[in-house]
Motif scaffolding. Structure first.
Motif, PDB file in Angstrom:
ATOM      1  N   ALA A   2       2.730   1.479  -3.431  1.00 55.55           N
ATOM      2  CA  ALA A   2       1.853   1.948  -4.405  1.00 55.55           C
ATOM      3  C   ALA A   2       1.373   3.365  -4.377  1.00 55.55           C
ATOM      4  O   ALA A   2       1.068   4.065  -5.399  1.00 55.55           O
ATOM      5  N   ARG A   3       1.066   3.735  -2.988  1.00 54.65           N
ATOM      6  CA  ARG A   3       0.603   5.047  -2.986  1.00 54.65           C
ATOM      7  C   ARG A   3       1.490   6.242  -3.339  1.00 54.65           C
ATOM      8  O   ARG A   3       1.499   7.287  -3.865  1.00 54.65           O
ATOM      9  N   LEU A  15       2.474   0.962 -11.207  1.00 55.64           N
ATOM     10  CA  LEU A  15       1.426  -0.169 -10.967  1.00 55.64           C
ATOM     11  C   LEU A  15       1.128  -0.714 -12.271  1.00 55.64           C
ATOM     12  O   LEU A  15       0.863  -0.013 -13.331  1.00 55.64           O
ATOM     13  N   TYR A  60      -6.078  -3.732  -7.291  1.00 63.58           N
ATOM     14  CA  TYR A  60      -5.660  -4.488  -5.846  1.00 63.58           C
ATOM     15  C   TYR A  60      -5.389  -3.330  -4.971  1.00 63.58           C
ATOM     16  O   TYR A  60      -5.924  -3.489  -3.665  1.00 63.58           O
ATOM     17  N   LEU A  61      -4.734  -2.207  -5.350  1.00 63.51           N
ATOM     18  CA  LEU A  61      -4.569  -1.171  -4.337  1.00 63.51           C
ATOM     19  C   LEU A  61      -5.789  -0.644  -3.566  1.00 63.51           C
ATOM     20  O   LEU A  61      -6.053  -0.372  -2.454  1.00 63.51           O
ATOM     21  N   GLU A  63       4.178   5.503  -5.179  1.00 63.80           N
ATOM     22  CA  GLU A  63       4.836   5.106  -6.422  1.00 63.80           C
ATOM     23  C   GLU A  63       6.450   5.042  -6.362  1.00 63.80           C
ATOM     24  O   GLU A  63       7.065   5.575  -7.280  1.00 63.80           O
ATOM     25  N   ARG A  84      -4.095  11.046  -3.358  1.00 62.30           N
ATOM     26  CA  ARG A  84      -3.603   9.738  -3.486  1.00 62.30           C
ATOM     27  C   ARG A  84      -2.028  10.071  -2.874  1.00 62.30           C
ATOM     28  O   ARG A  84      -1.596   8.948  -2.662  1.00 62.30           O
ATOM     29  N   GLY A 120      -2.317  -4.246 -10.295  1.00 64.56           N
ATOM     30  CA  GLY A 120      -1.929  -3.480  -9.033  1.00 64.56           C
ATOM     31  C   GLY A 120      -2.992  -2.350  -8.702  1.00 64.56           C
ATOM     32  O   GLY A 120      -3.206  -2.339  -7.501  1.00 64.56           O
ATOM     33  N   TRP A 121      -3.283  -1.650  -9.720  1.00 65.04           N
ATOM     34  CA  TRP A 121      -4.188  -0.392  -9.382  1.00 65.04           C
ATOM     35  C   TRP A 121      -5.327  -1.037  -8.891  1.00 65.04           C
ATOM     36  O   TRP A 121      -5.923  -0.359  -8.018  1.00 65.04           O
ATOM     37  N   GLU A 139       0.856  -1.067  -0.080  1.00 67.33           N
ATOM     38  CA  GLU A 139      -0.098   0.004  -0.014  1.00 67.33           C
ATOM     39  C   GLU A 139       0.721   1.486  -0.126  1.00 67.33           C
ATOM     40  O   GLU A 139       0.680   2.019  -0.769  1.00 67.33           O
ATOM     41  N   GLN A 199      -6.596  -0.616   0.022  1.00 68.19           N
ATOM     42  CA  GLN A 199      -6.651   0.735   0.830  1.00 68.19           C
ATOM     43  C   GLN A 199      -8.329   0.444   1.581  1.00 68.19           C
ATOM     44  O   GLN A 199      -8.032   0.947   3.013  1.00 68.19           O
TER      45      GLN A 199
END
Length: 292
Positions: free
Chosen positions: A17-18, A61, A68-69, A20, A134, A65-66, A14, A73
């Protein structure tokens, strides 16, 4: 069969990904870059598909991945909210609001007393930021941004329409009157980096796209441009109704009634996991009532 992925790896995913960035995630979580990379790889192997594309030391991502994020979250938010309620059941409810600086100063704060009258026991925590939601450093219950926007994992709704007109101090307009758009050529135009296309758009619609002003000043925040206009430094393309209080106080005047240029609406944005909270719902309804 155990269907839970490695929970620590989810937390690392998380953050990475947030932000990047594996390096930024490592700094936020106080671990090494290698530890982040290892946890992400472990999670990808567990899922059986890549979550990040890696190229030249940079990561981004994948589509999976997007998707799943957003779900991760939501799940982490639910866990955080449930934990907070269990740990602090008798403490005063706290509502965290993240708004842009100009909106907070010129529209929200002058009206918050009305909300406080309805919820006197509620503790409000107001944070200002221009960053994409984000990329915020801290969680929030409600964010306020222009929209519509790309806010996966959140619920959003517009509540306040806005339009732009030239605004200037009475003293400046007495010295250099503005009776038509062409008169702005004698003035310094005030620009904000957060609204780089505002003046060109308005001048084009006013029929004076090629106008050459006497000068220009640029500010990194729109609130500074508004203050500069109040101080007589030039003409700002000001937002209404956000700047209404400055007009009512006589600090600024709107010398031209047209063209009225609409801009993107302000929206409230709520994490999907907290959208059923009655306090959050009450504040969003209040924003809608005040924005009418």
């Amino acid at each position: 069969m155990n269907t839970y992925p490695p929970l620590n790896a989810l937390r690392v995913f998380e953050a990475a990904a947030r932000l990047e960035s594996f390096s930024a995630a490592a700094a936020e979580l106080f671990v090494t870059h290698g530890a982040v990379s290892k946890q992400i790889k472990q999670l990808e192997e567990w899922l059986g598909q890549p979550l990040f594309e890696r190229s030249g030391g940079r990561v981004r991502l994948t589509d999976a991945g997007w998707r799943y994020l957003v779900q991760v979250q939501d799940g982490l938010d639910l866990i955080a909210n449930a934990t907070a309620q269990l740990q602090q059941p008798d403490r005063q409810r706290r509502l965290s609001i993240n708004a842009t600086p100009t909106f907070a100063s010129y529209w929200l704060l002058p009206r918050l007393a009305a909300f406080r009258e309805q919820f006197p026991d509620l503790e409000l925590h107001l944070v200002t930021s221009d960053r994409d939601i984000r990329r915020l450093d801290a969680p929030f219950d409600i964010a306020i941004r222009r929209g519509p926007g790309d806010w996966p994992g959140h619920i959003a709704r517009p509540f306040l329409k806005e339009w732009e007109l030239p605004l200037a101090s009475p003293a400046l307009l007495t010295r250099l009157p503005v009776r038509a758009p062409g008169d702005l050529a004698a003035h310094t135009l005030l620009h904000a980096d957060t609204r780089p296309t505002a003046w060109p758009r308005w001048l084009t619609l006013a029929g004076v796209a090629e106008l050459k002003p006497a000068g220009a000043m640029h500010f990194d925040r729109f609130s500074l441009a508004l203050q500069a206009a109040c101080d007589g430094l030039g003409v700002v393309l000001g937002p209404l109704p956000m700047a209404r209080r400055l007009l009512d106080q006589g600090l600024l005047l709107a010398p031209l009634a047209t063209p009225v240029v609409p801009v993107r609406d302000f929206c409230w944005i709520v994490p999907r996991a907290g959208s059923d909270d009655p306090t959050v719902t009450a504040f969003c309804r209040w924003l809608e009532d005040m924005g009418q």
